[in-house]
Scaffold this motif. Structure first.
Motif, short mmCIF file in Angstrom:
data_model
loop_
_atom_site.label_atom_id
_atom_site.label_comp_id
_atom_site.label_asym_id
_atom_site.label_seq_id
_atom_site.Cartn_x
_atom_site.Cartn_y
_atom_site.Cartn_z
N TYR B 74 0.87 -1.18 0.00
CA TYR B 74 0.00 0.00 0.00
C TYR B 74 0.90 1.22 0.00
O TYR B 74 1.99 1.20 0.58
N ASP B 111 -4.93 -1.48 0.13
CA ASP B 111 -5.66 -0.32 0.65
C ASP B 111 -6.41 0.36 -0.50
O ASP B 111 -6.12 1.49 -0.86
N LYS B 113 -9.12 1.81 -0.83
CA LYS B 113 -9.80 3.07 -0.57
C LYS B 113 -8.87 4.25 -0.85
O LYS B 113 -9.26 5.23 -1.45
N THR B 114 -7.63 4.14 -0.36
CA THR B 114 -6.67 5.23 -0.52
C THR B 114 -5.99 5.17 -1.88
O THR B 114 -5.75 6.21 -2.53
N THR B 116 -6.09 4.97 -5.15
CA THR B 116 -6.84 5.12 -6.40
C THR B 116 -5.89 4.95 -7.57
O THR B 116 -4.67 5.04 -7.40
N GLN B 138 -5.73 -1.67 -8.43
CA GLN B 138 -6.66 -1.34 -7.36
C GLN B 138 -7.89 -2.23 -7.52
O GLN B 138 -8.49 -2.27 -8.61
N THR B 140 -11.56 -4.20 -5.44
CA THR B 140 -12.57 -3.93 -4.43
C THR B 140 -12.07 -4.54 -3.12
O THR B 140 -11.15 -5.36 -3.14
N GLU B 141 -12.67 -4.18 -2.00
CA GLU B 141 -12.18 -4.74 -0.74
C GLU B 141 -12.32 -6.26 -0.71
O GLU B 141 -11.41 -6.96 -0.25
N GLN B 157 -5.67 -4.02 8.88
CA GLN B 157 -5.55 -2.58 9.08
C GLN B 157 -5.34 -2.33 10.57
O GLN B 157 -6.12 -2.78 11.40
#
Lengths: 259, 201
Positions: B74, B111, B113-114, B116, B138, B140-141, B157
């Motif tokens: 990340y 990560d 979300k962060t 991109t 990147q 999806t979770e 996390q």
């Protein structure tokens, strides 16, 4: 007569609430903040409201699932997602071994299969924090972890062989109305691979600083909670394609915000 | 649980130490080809969607045809990831120039979300990893969690910006089958380089 009408009214109110508030065979778990054995920085974590299956998924439910989704049949499941033990106690794609019972929890399932089962029902696997949160309740309180009896019962179960062959729902339900979180089988969680300890706890003292960056953060909050420690150790030793005889699963769902 | 290391038995039985059932060893994988010409063990069976640092949407099977060197990172990481990234560059530097186009070095963010596509792109430029042999993904979770499980990578996390995670570099052949994994940071990567070179012509 008045009494009768009143009862009818109560009945309607209750069934209506059930209808809107809850999905079938699931109960509402009210979220809160709590300190799990292992958490983010070993501090308080927040669990949001969710719904949880009352029972673990059974053999017969999983059978229905593989009929509908052939890719999870014993003979068709991909090696990327399953090991050789997948549905080991089933005779073939659609039949259990004669010794197995329909309403026993399904076991010998991989994380991939369990995850897909839940997703196909519009649900998901619980996170470790959600599972531990729901499972720290006993019959009378939402957090029974300090009661000696609670820990004793769980440890007694860990020592009992073959409980996976029992039927679901034979253990007392907890205060949320959930059965069998303890006493029947271990259960898969969505993020089991976030446990950065290996199954061999003696190795975890300092050696993994290289393998796991930030491993100093995975300190346990209460080492006396041996039962919980066992669960985390098991999770830490699992791989997602493993299928084990005493490992099943259940699903959860996010609750819709109340209008 | 590692009871007796790699000790094997020739009868089905319980482990004498932990009393768990002994598990059959995985025999050399019988590779059943499916209709796409990929085997049962190929990561190209995963159907999750991914964004590249160039803003393209891809499936993992779009990476078919090249030897893949994959790692999960990340970009806000200050501890191990810079070293993991350095290990990746170190591996890349040891591949002869005329073979580099047979390889794809893939960095997957844990990560999403962060990280991109834009952020991954600038990370690529800052770290001199913007040539065609580098790909940043990147997902999806759920897609990331699933892919980590395929690699047996663990992560958690631990604060809003930090993750604990395993440091594992994985080598896949052009059909998406796992060939080799290198664990730990800054280790001797001879075996990893050998594994890659065996996969190239």
């Amino acid at each position: 007569m008045k009494d009768h009408v009143f009862r009818l009214l109560i009945f309607i109110i209750i069934s209506q609430t059930k209808l809107f508030g809850q999905s079938e065979n699931m109960v509402f778990i009210q979220g809160s903040r709590y300190i799990p054995l292992y958490g983010r920085d070993s501090t308080v974590v927040e669990v949001k409201d969710f719904e949880m299956d009352i029972f673990p998924v059974t053999n017969v439910q999983f059978l229905e699932f593989v009929k509908q989704y052939p890719k999870w049949q014993k003979s068709k499941a991909l090696k990327l997602f399953t090991d050789q033990s997948y549905l080991l106690n089933w005779k073939n794609d659609f039949e259990l071994n004669d010794t197995e019972k329909q309403n026993s929890p399904v076991t010998y399932v991989s994380w991939f299969a369990a995850k897909d089962y839940c997703e196909c029902q519009g649900k998901r696997l619980p996170t470790i924090d959600e599972w531990e949160y729901a499972a720290m309740a006993d019959q009378t309180s939402r957090d029974a972890r300090l009661k000696p009896e609670y820990n004793k019962q769980i440890l007694a179960w860990y020592e009992t062989p073959k409980t996976n062959e029992n039927l679901i729902g034979k253990n007392q339900k907890n205060v949320w109305g959930v059965y069998d979180l303890h006493g029947l089988v271990w259960e898969w969680t969505l993020d089991f691979n976030s446990v950065l300890i290996t199954g061999e706890s003696r190795k975890d003292v300092d050696k993994d600083n290289n393998l796991f960056c930030g491993s100093a953060a995975v300190n346990a909050t209460d080492l006396m909670n041996y039962a919980a420690f066992m669960r985390y150790a098991i999770r830490g030793s699992l791989k997602a394609k493993y299928a084990m005889k005493n490992l099943g699963f259940r699903c959860v769902k996010d609750t819709k915000p109340q209008p | 649980m590692q009871c007796e290391g790699n000790k094997t038995y020739n009868q089905p039985f319980n482990c004498p130490i932990c009393k768990m059932d002994l598990q059959p060893l995985e025999t050399s994988a019988s590779k059943i080809e499916n209709t796409d010409g990929i085997s049962e063990e190929s990561i190209f069976n995963l159907t999750s969607n991914w964004n590249t640092e160039e803003g393209e949407q891809i499936l993992l099977k779009d990476l078919k045809g090249k030897t893949l060197v994959m790692v999960m990172i990340y970009t806000s990481c200050k501890a191990a990831c810079p070293r993991l990234v350095a290990d990746m560059r170190n591996i890349e530097a040891q591949i002869p120039d005329n073979k580099i186009d047979q390889l794809n070095f893939v960095l997957i963010s844990i990560d999403p979300k962060t990280d991109t596509p834009e952020r991954l792109k600038s990370f690529a430029i800052e770290n001199y990893m913007d040539d065609p042999q580098w790909t940043f993904l990147q997902g999806t979770e759920t897609g990331v969690r699933e892919f980590a499980n395929v690699l047996a990578v663990k992560y958690k996390q631990i604060s809003p910006i930090d993750f604990s995670h395993s440091n594992i570099i994985s080598i896949f052949n052009p059909k998406g089958e796992l060939i080799h994994q290198q664990e730990d940071l800054g280790v001797d990567n001879t075996e990893t380089i050998d594994a890659i070179l065996r996969l190239t012509n």
